[in-house]
Design an enzyme around this catalytic site. Structure first.
Site, PDB file in Angstrom:
ATOM      1  N   ALA A 151     -68.679-109.154 -19.474  1.00 53.03           N
ATOM      2  CA  ALA A 151     -67.581-108.904 -20.477  1.00 53.03           C
ATOM      3  C   ALA A 151     -67.981-107.479 -21.500  1.00 53.03           C
ATOM      4  O   ALA A 151     -66.982-107.249 -22.011  1.00 53.03           O
ATOM      5  CB  ALA A 151     -67.529-109.924 -21.410  1.00 53.03           C
ATOM      6  N   ASP A 159     -60.170-109.595 -16.368  1.00 54.51           N
ATOM      7  CA  ASP A 159     -59.314-108.847 -17.221  1.00 54.51           C
ATOM      8  C   ASP A 159     -58.584-107.752 -16.374  1.00 54.51           C
ATOM      9  O   ASP A 159     -57.501-106.913 -16.309  1.00 54.51           O
ATOM     10  CB  ASP A 159     -59.648-107.980 -18.384  1.00 54.51           C
ATOM     11  CG  ASP A 159     -61.087-107.232 -18.085  1.00 54.51           C
ATOM     12  OD1 ASP A 159     -61.872-107.111 -18.842  1.00 54.51           O
ATOM     13  OD2 ASP A 159     -61.177-106.597 -17.183  1.00 54.51           O
ATOM     14  N   HIS A 182     -65.488-114.515 -11.414  1.00 53.69           N
ATOM     15  CA  HIS A 182     -64.898-115.673 -12.156  1.00 53.69           C
ATOM     16  C   HIS A 182     -63.451-115.839 -12.050  1.00 53.69           C
ATOM     17  O   HIS A 182     -62.836-116.179 -13.011  1.00 53.69           O
ATOM     18  CB  HIS A 182     -65.423-115.235 -13.606  1.00 53.69           C
ATOM     19  CG  HIS A 182     -67.055-115.914 -13.692  1.00 53.69           C
ATOM     20  ND1 HIS A 182     -67.720-115.659 -14.676  1.00 53.69           N
ATOM     21  CD2 HIS A 182     -67.753-116.393 -12.788  1.00 53.69           C
ATOM     22  CE1 HIS A 182     -69.054-116.096 -14.520  1.00 53.69           C
ATOM     23  NE2 HIS A 182     -69.126-116.462 -13.399  1.00 53.69           N
ATOM     24  N   SER A 210     -74.873-110.817 -20.605  1.00 51.71           N
ATOM     25  CA  SER A 210     -76.057-111.315 -21.147  1.00 51.71           C
ATOM     26  C   SER A 210     -76.738-112.117 -20.077  1.00 51.71           C
ATOM     27  O   SER A 210     -77.988-112.592 -20.289  1.00 51.71           O
ATOM     28  CB  SER A 210     -75.510-112.537 -22.335  1.00 51.71           C
ATOM     29  OG  SER A 210     -74.736-113.493 -21.599  1.00 51.71           O
TER      30      SER A 210
HETATM   31  N1  APR Z   1     -71.498-102.204 -24.036  1.00 48.32           N
HETATM   32  C1  APR Z   1     -72.519-102.581 -23.349  1.00 48.32           C
HETATM   33  N2  APR Z   1     -72.849-103.975 -23.735  1.00 48.32           N
HETATM   34  C2  APR Z   1     -72.133-104.772 -24.442  1.00 48.32           C
HETATM   35  C3  APR Z   1     -71.271-104.200 -25.251  1.00 48.32           C
HETATM   36  C4  APR Z   1     -70.976-102.891 -24.886  1.00 48.32           C
HETATM   37  N3  APR Z   1     -69.845-101.948 -25.882  1.00 48.32           N
HETATM   38  N4  APR Z   1     -70.456-105.075 -26.097  1.00 48.32           N
HETATM   39  C5  APR Z   1     -71.309-106.063 -25.770  1.00 48.32           C
HETATM   40  N5  APR Z   1     -72.333-106.049 -25.017  1.00 48.32           N
HETATM   41  C6  APR Z   1     -72.865-106.792 -24.086  1.00 48.32           C
HETATM   42  C7  APR Z   1     -73.548-107.874 -25.337  1.00 48.32           C
HETATM   43  O1  APR Z   1     -74.578-107.592 -26.133  1.00 48.32           O
HETATM   44  C8  APR Z   1     -73.899-109.086 -24.249  1.00 48.32           C
HETATM   45  O2  APR Z   1     -75.131-109.090 -24.145  1.00 48.32           O
HETATM   46  O3  APR Z   1     -72.644-107.447 -23.167  1.00 48.32           O
HETATM   47  C9  APR Z   1     -73.166-108.923 -22.984  1.00 48.32           C
HETATM   48  C10 APR Z   1     -72.066-109.691 -22.777  1.00 48.32           C
HETATM   49  O4  APR Z   1     -72.559-111.057 -22.710  1.00 48.32           O
HETATM   50  P1  APR Z   1     -71.456-112.265 -22.660  1.00 48.32           P
HETATM   51  O5  APR Z   1     -70.698-112.091 -23.912  1.00 48.32           O
HETATM   52  O6  APR Z   1     -71.996-113.440 -22.417  1.00 48.32           O
HETATM   53  O7  APR Z   1     -70.421-112.150 -21.376  1.00 48.32           O
HETATM   54  P2  APR Z   1     -70.882-112.245 -19.820  1.00 48.32           P
HETATM   55  O8  APR Z   1     -72.379-112.197 -19.431  1.00 48.32           O
HETATM   56  O9  APR Z   1     -69.768-111.335 -19.089  1.00 48.32           O
HETATM   57  O10 APR Z   1     -70.541-114.099 -19.739  1.00 48.32           O
HETATM   58  C11 APR Z   1     -70.440-114.390 -18.483  1.00 48.32           C
HETATM   59  O11 APR Z   1     -69.560-116.479 -19.308  1.00 48.32           O
HETATM   60  O12 APR Z   1     -68.286-117.267 -20.821  1.00 48.32           O
HETATM   61  C12 APR Z   1     -68.368-117.139 -19.434  1.00 48.32           C
HETATM   62  O13 APR Z   1     -66.916-116.860 -17.765  1.00 48.32           O
HETATM   63  C13 APR Z   1     -67.134-116.356 -18.900  1.00 48.32           C
HETATM   64  O14 APR Z   1     -67.607-114.379 -17.296  1.00 48.32           O
HETATM   65  C14 APR Z   1     -68.095-115.058 -18.476  1.00 48.32           C
HETATM   66  C15 APR Z   1     -69.410-115.485 -18.343  1.00 48.32           C
END
Ligand code: APR
Length: 239
Positions: free
Chosen positions: A24, A104, A119, A186
Site C-alpha cells: 500500500a 487499486d 489480494h 510493512s
Molecule cells: N513510500 C514508501 N513507503 C510508504 C509510503 C510511501 N509514500 N507511505 C507509507 N509507506 C509504508 C508504511 O510505512 C508501511 O510500512 O508502506 C507500508 C505500508 O504497510 P501497510 O499499511 O501494512 O500495507 P501493506 O503492507 O500493503 O498491507 C498488506 O494488509 O490490510 C491488509 O490486505 C491489506 O494488502 C494489505 C495487507
C-alpha cells in the site's frame, strides 16, 4: 540515502528478471491511504469489522460503507511517476512481473502488463453467494444479486485464500528472479510477507519506515516510493 540509491541503481541496471512485490505504501504517493502507518485505515478501524467474511455476512452495512468509500476514492486517484517507471522497466526487459498486495489497479493503469494481484481487486465485483459478476454501479447502489446474495468486491478478505494463479505465478517468477524489489509494505501480512525471502538472489527494500526486516535486504532505502524510484531512474539515466 544517496549511497543506497546508487547501490540500488547498480543492482537494477543489471537485472534481467527482477520481481517487484508492492504494498500500500507505493500507492500512498497517489493519494491512496495505506493500512498500518500513522494515517492508515487500521488506525481508526478494526479490520475484523470490515475486511472479513464475518463482517460481510453479519454487518453488511459497515462492510459496504468501507469498500464503497475506497471504490469511490479510486475515481480521484491516478498512478504516479513511480508506477510509470516500474512499467517502463518491464518494457525494457528489466522487470519480469509485479506481484502486488494492492487492490487499486494503479500498476495496470500505469502500463504494467504482468501484474499478479495477490489480494485481489476492488475494481471488480461479484455475488458473495453465487459468484455471478456484477458491475461497480450495482455494488455502489447496494443492489442484491438476483439469487438474493450480497455483492462484494473481488478483494481477498482476511481468512480467505489468495488467488491460486496469482500466487503460483509469483512463486514461479521468484524461482527465476535475479533481483527482488520490495516497495511500500510493512511485511506484516502472511503469506505475502514470506515471498521476498523465498529467493537467494539480491533483495532491495524501499519503505518510508523501518519494519524490522531491513537487515534481510541487501539494500534498504528509507524513503517515499515516488522519490526513491525517481532518484533511481535519474541515476540510471546518468550512467
Ligand atoms: N513510500 C514508501 N513507503 C510508504 C509510503 C510511501 N509514500 N507511505 C507509507 N509507506 C509504508 C508504511 O510505512 C508501511 O510500512 O508502506 C507500508 C505500508 O504497510 P501497510 O499499511 O501494512 O500495507 P501493506 O503492507 O500493503 O498491507 C498488506 O494488509 O490490510 C491488509 O490486505 C491489506 O494488502 C494489505 C495487507
Amino acid at each position: 540515502m544517496e549511497e543506497t540509491i546508487r547501490r540500488a541503481a547498480m543492482l537494477i541496471k543489471g537485472a534481467r528478471n527482477m520481481v517487484l512485490i508492492s504494498g500500500a505504501g507505493l500507492s500512498v504517493d497517489s493519494g491512496v491511504k495505506d493500512f498500518r502507518s500513522s494515517s492508515g485505515w487500521w488506525r481508526n478501524i478494526d479490520p475484523r469489522t470490515v475486511a472479513t467474511v464475518e463482517a460481510l455476512e453479519w454487518n453488511y452495512d459497515l462492510f459496504h460503507e468501507f469498500y464503497a468509500t475506497r471504490v469511490t476514492q479510486l475515481k480521484e486517484v491516478a498512478p504516479h511517476r513511480g508506477h510509470s517507471i516500474l512499467a517502463e522497466w518491464e518494457k525494457r526487459g528489466m522487470l519480469a512481473c509485479v506481484s502486488t498486495q494492492n487492490v487499486d489497479g494503479l500498476h495496470q493503469i500505469a502500463g504494467s502488463q504482468t501484474v499478479h494481484e495477490l489480494h485481489g481487486t476492488i475494481r471488480e465485483f461479484r455475488c458473495h453467494d453465487c459468484g455471478r459478476p456484477h458491475g461497480e454501479a450495482a455494488f455502489l447502489k447496494k443492489e442484491t444479486c438476483p439469487c438474493g446474495g450480497k455483492l462484494r468486491p473481488n478483494v481477498v478478505l482476511f481468512g480467505e485464500s489468495l488467488p491460486e494463479d496469482a500466487w503460483q505465478c509469483t512463486i514461479d517468477a521468484l524461482k527465476e528472479a535475479d533481483l527482488v524489489l520490495v516497495i511500500g509494505t510493512s511485511l506484516q501480512v502472511a503469506p505475502v510477507n514470506q515471498l521476498p525471502f523465498l529467493t537467494r538472489c539480491r533483495r532491495i527494500f524501499i519503505n518510508a519506515e523501518e519494519t524490522g526486516y531491513e537487515d534481510r535486504f541487501d539494500v534498504f532505502i528509507k524513503g517515499r516510493a515516488l522519490d526513491s524510484l525517481v532518484a533511481i531512474q535519474e541515476r540510471l539515466d546518468a550512467e
